[in-house]
Design an enzyme around this catalytic site. Structure first.
Site, PDB file in Angstrom:
ATOM      1  N   LYS A 179      -8.299   7.165 -19.175  1.00  0.00           N
ATOM      2  CA  LYS A 179      -8.681   7.454 -20.620  1.00  0.00           C
ATOM      3  C   LYS A 179      -7.479   7.418 -21.449  1.00  0.00           C
ATOM      4  O   LYS A 179      -6.966   6.216 -21.687  1.00  0.00           O
ATOM      5  CB  LYS A 179      -9.187   8.901 -20.310  1.00  0.00           C
ATOM      6  CG  LYS A 179     -10.064   9.132 -19.121  1.00  0.00           C
ATOM      7  CD  LYS A 179     -11.329   8.234 -19.644  1.00  0.00           C
ATOM      8  CE  LYS A 179     -12.475   8.329 -18.191  1.00  0.00           C
ATOM      9  NZ  LYS A 179     -12.649   9.786 -17.622  1.00  0.00           N
TER      10      LYS A 179
ATOM     11  N   ARG B 196       1.007  -1.157   0.018  1.00  0.00           N
ATOM     12  CA  ARG B 196      -0.041   0.082  -0.089  1.00  0.00           C
ATOM     13  C   ARG B 196       0.718   1.240   0.129  1.00  0.00           C
ATOM     14  O   ARG B 196       0.612   2.232  -0.629  1.00  0.00           O
ATOM     15  CB  ARG B 196      -1.098  -0.001   1.380  1.00  0.00           C
ATOM     16  CG  ARG B 196      -1.794   1.260   1.365  1.00  0.00           C
ATOM     17  CD  ARG B 196      -3.040   1.178   2.041  1.00  0.00           C
ATOM     18  NE  ARG B 196      -2.776   0.359   3.594  1.00  0.00           N
ATOM     19  CZ  ARG B 196      -2.030   0.742   4.631  1.00  0.00           C
ATOM     20  NH1 ARG B 196      -1.444   1.813   4.626  1.00  0.00           N
ATOM     21  NH2 ARG B 196      -1.984  -0.003   5.500  1.00  0.00           N
TER      22      ARG B 196
ATOM     23  N   TYR C  20     -16.124  17.997 -14.915  1.00  0.00           N
ATOM     24  CA  TYR C  20     -16.648  16.410 -15.143  1.00  0.00           C
ATOM     25  C   TYR C  20     -17.471  16.341 -13.700  1.00  0.00           C
ATOM     26  O   TYR C  20     -17.302  16.734 -12.754  1.00  0.00           O
ATOM     27  CB  TYR C  20     -15.209  15.617 -14.793  1.00  0.00           C
ATOM     28  CG  TYR C  20     -15.662  14.340 -14.690  1.00  0.00           C
ATOM     29  CD1 TYR C  20     -16.049  13.448 -15.839  1.00  0.00           C
ATOM     30  CD2 TYR C  20     -15.652  13.552 -13.684  1.00  0.00           C
ATOM     31  CE1 TYR C  20     -16.277  12.013 -15.762  1.00  0.00           C
ATOM     32  CE2 TYR C  20     -15.617  12.031 -13.316  1.00  0.00           C
ATOM     33  CZ  TYR C  20     -16.222  11.562 -14.486  1.00  0.00           C
ATOM     34  OH  TYR C  20     -16.358  10.111 -14.268  1.00  0.00           O
TER      35      TYR C  20
ATOM     36  N   ASP D  33      -7.244  19.578 -14.232  1.00  0.00           N
ATOM     37  CA  ASP D  33      -7.723  18.186 -14.638  1.00  0.00           C
ATOM     38  C   ASP D  33      -7.103  18.167 -16.173  1.00  0.00           C
ATOM     39  O   ASP D  33      -7.847  18.633 -17.020  1.00  0.00           O
ATOM     40  CB  ASP D  33      -9.041  18.071 -14.587  1.00  0.00           C
ATOM     41  CG  ASP D  33      -9.687  16.451 -15.036  1.00  0.00           C
ATOM     42  OD1 ASP D  33      -8.910  15.843 -15.844  1.00  0.00           O
ATOM     43  OD2 ASP D  33     -10.462  16.077 -14.624  1.00  0.00           O
TER      44      ASP D  33
HETATM   45  C1  LIG Z   1     -12.994  10.043 -16.548  1.00  0.00           C
HETATM   46  C2  LIG Z   1     -12.779  11.402 -15.920  1.00  0.00           C
HETATM   47  C3  LIG Z   1     -12.531  11.450 -14.588  1.00  0.00           C
HETATM   48  C4  LIG Z   1     -12.849  10.696 -13.632  1.00  0.00           C
HETATM   49  O1  LIG Z   1     -11.896   9.342 -13.501  1.00  0.00           O
HETATM   50  P1  LIG Z   1     -11.948   7.824 -13.275  1.00  0.00           P
HETATM   51  O2  LIG Z   1     -10.905   7.346 -13.643  1.00  0.00           O
HETATM   52  O3  LIG Z   1     -13.444   7.388 -13.897  1.00  0.00           O
HETATM   53  O4  LIG Z   1     -12.447   7.878 -11.938  1.00  0.00           O
HETATM   54  C5  LIG Z   1     -12.333  12.865 -14.295  1.00  0.00           C
HETATM   55  N1  LIG Z   1     -11.829  13.690 -14.909  1.00  0.00           N
HETATM   56  C6  LIG Z   1     -12.280  13.630 -16.328  1.00  0.00           C
HETATM   57  C7  LIG Z   1     -11.993  14.795 -17.475  1.00  0.00           C
HETATM   58  C8  LIG Z   1     -12.612  12.245 -17.041  1.00  0.00           C
HETATM   59  O5  LIG Z   1     -12.981  12.365 -18.071  1.00  0.00           O
END
Ligand SMILES: *Cc1c(COP(=O)(O)O)cnc(C)c1O
Length: 372
Positions: free
Chosen positions: A196, A47, A99, A171
């Site tokens: 992503k 962890r 988001y 982000d």
């Molecule tokens: C998918 C996404 C998130 C969240 O990420 P997860 O891996 O699904 O928890 C946050 N910000 C953006 C812009 C995203 O596309």
């Protein structure tokens, strides 16, 4: 070193014990202590740290030009760690089109813990400035944004945040470090859903934070990671790092394909609007051209004739899979208003598209057939 080279080499060494060129996956949750109490590889317990996670964090830090990176079990866990590192009474300014999971954390989790939040249209810098309070600790931005693909001036937002004594968090999931480097533009922290583009193959859920300097706040983020425990598995880390190796080259193709698709859709009589920052008609085109090296693989379109026409188009497509998420090799299309529910501000005729790595002519032919 250039990003293509960093993507291949950062965080990567030939395995010293076997000579294996591809990294082994270290599943061990615990590591042997030497007679003198030290640990050979610096790892003690899974962890707290793990060799695969360390490799991934070194790579992410290099790609974003940061000094340190922390990997989490999802993008949402990374966002949660940032907000958990604040104190009751602290104030956060976030984009009204962030988001939706980020907004849900602010409204449904942290409001109950005394975190105060204002959401604003971040393309309006005066509105951002007006939203600042003496207690503002974080100015969150997301660019290009979801699902309207709005573009926010990171350097200006970072200046406003710093003038108010707050940190600027970006982000950077949609742009990736290949197209946009928020830390170099003045942001303090970059957050990623590595689920992503970085993972890139729609097969791993994970997230990360990269920091411009290693300060007390980053120490809090580390506490949330290691003591909070929302860490990615060794295999998750291995998959994201494997995805990163090809990221710069995948992004080129995502961008070129998206531009071709956007140009096709923009001139089509059944399409009311195409939201893609690469098009000169886009409101944020100039800022995007300044702060991004290319315009990305994400766009949204509004279909003439309303919701039924939009759903009909999505239903007739053969190469675009109707699914949420983005950044994989396959093209995805999604009716965001249905996902976001009845309170959404997203237009009901809007479809969000993640343009994949198929041949652009095949994607355009599929769209042309579905639109005819
Ligand atoms: C998918 C996404 C998130 C969240 O990420 P997860 O891996 O699904 O928890 C946050 N910000 C953006 C812009 C995203 O596309």
């Amino acid at each position: 070193m250039r990003i293509e080279t960093l993507a291949v080499h950062a965080g990567h060494t030939t395995d010293p014990s076997t000579g294996a060129v591809a990294p082994p996956i270290h599943l061990s949750t615990t590591f042997e202590r030497e007679g003198d109490g030290s640990f050979r590889g610096g790892h003690t317990y899974g962890r707290s740290s793990n060799p695969n996670r360390t490799s991934l964090e070194l790579s992410l830090s290099a790609l974003e030009q940061g000094v340190t990176a922390l990997a989490y079990s999802s993008g949402s866990a990374a966002t949660l760690a940032i907000l958990q590192s604040l104190s009751p009474g602290d104030h956060v300014v976030a984009p009204s089109d962030a988001y939706y999971g980020t907004l849900r954390q602010l409204h449904e989790i942290f409001a109950g813990w005394g975190l105060v939040c204002d959401t604003v249209d971040m393309t309006d810098l005066t509105a951002v400035e007006r939203a600042m309070r003496p207690t503002t600790r974080i100015v969150w931005c997301e660019t290009p944004s979801n699902p309207m693909v709005r573009v926010v001036d990171i350097a200006r937002i970072a200046e406003l945040a710093h003038a108010a004594g707050a940190r600027c968090v970006v982000d950077n999931t949609w742009a990736t470090p290949v197209l946009q480097q928020p830390l170099a533009l003045g942001a303090d922290l970059v957050m990623h859903s590595t689920t992503k583009y970085l993972g890139g193959h729609s097969d791993v859920t994970s997230g990360a934070i990269v920091a411009r300097q290693d300060d007390d706040f980053v120490e809090r983020l580390r506490l949330m990671q290691r003591v909070g425990g929302a860490v990615p598995s060794p295999f998750d880390c291995w998959l994201v790092l494997r995805g990163i190796r090809t990221l710069p080259w995948r992004m080129r193709a995502h961008c070129a394909n998206a531009m071709a698709v956007a140009r096709f859709l923009e001139q089509h009589s059944s399409i009311e609007a195409v939201h893609y920052p690469g098009l000169p008609s886009h409101d944020g085109h100039e800022i995007a051209a300044r702060q991004m090296s290319d315009f990305g693989g994400m766009m949204s379109i509004q279909v003439r004739g309303g919701e039924a026409k939009a759903l009909g188009l999505a239903a007739r497509l053969k190469l675009f899979t109707r699914a949420t998420s983005l950044g994989g090799t396959e093209s995805l299309i999604e009716h965001r208003a249905s996902v976001e529910g009845p309170t959404t501000a997203t237009p009901v005729n809007l479809l969000r598209i993640s343009v994949g790595l198929e041949h652009p002519d095949d994607l355009i032919e599929d769209l042309a057939a579905a639109l005819s």
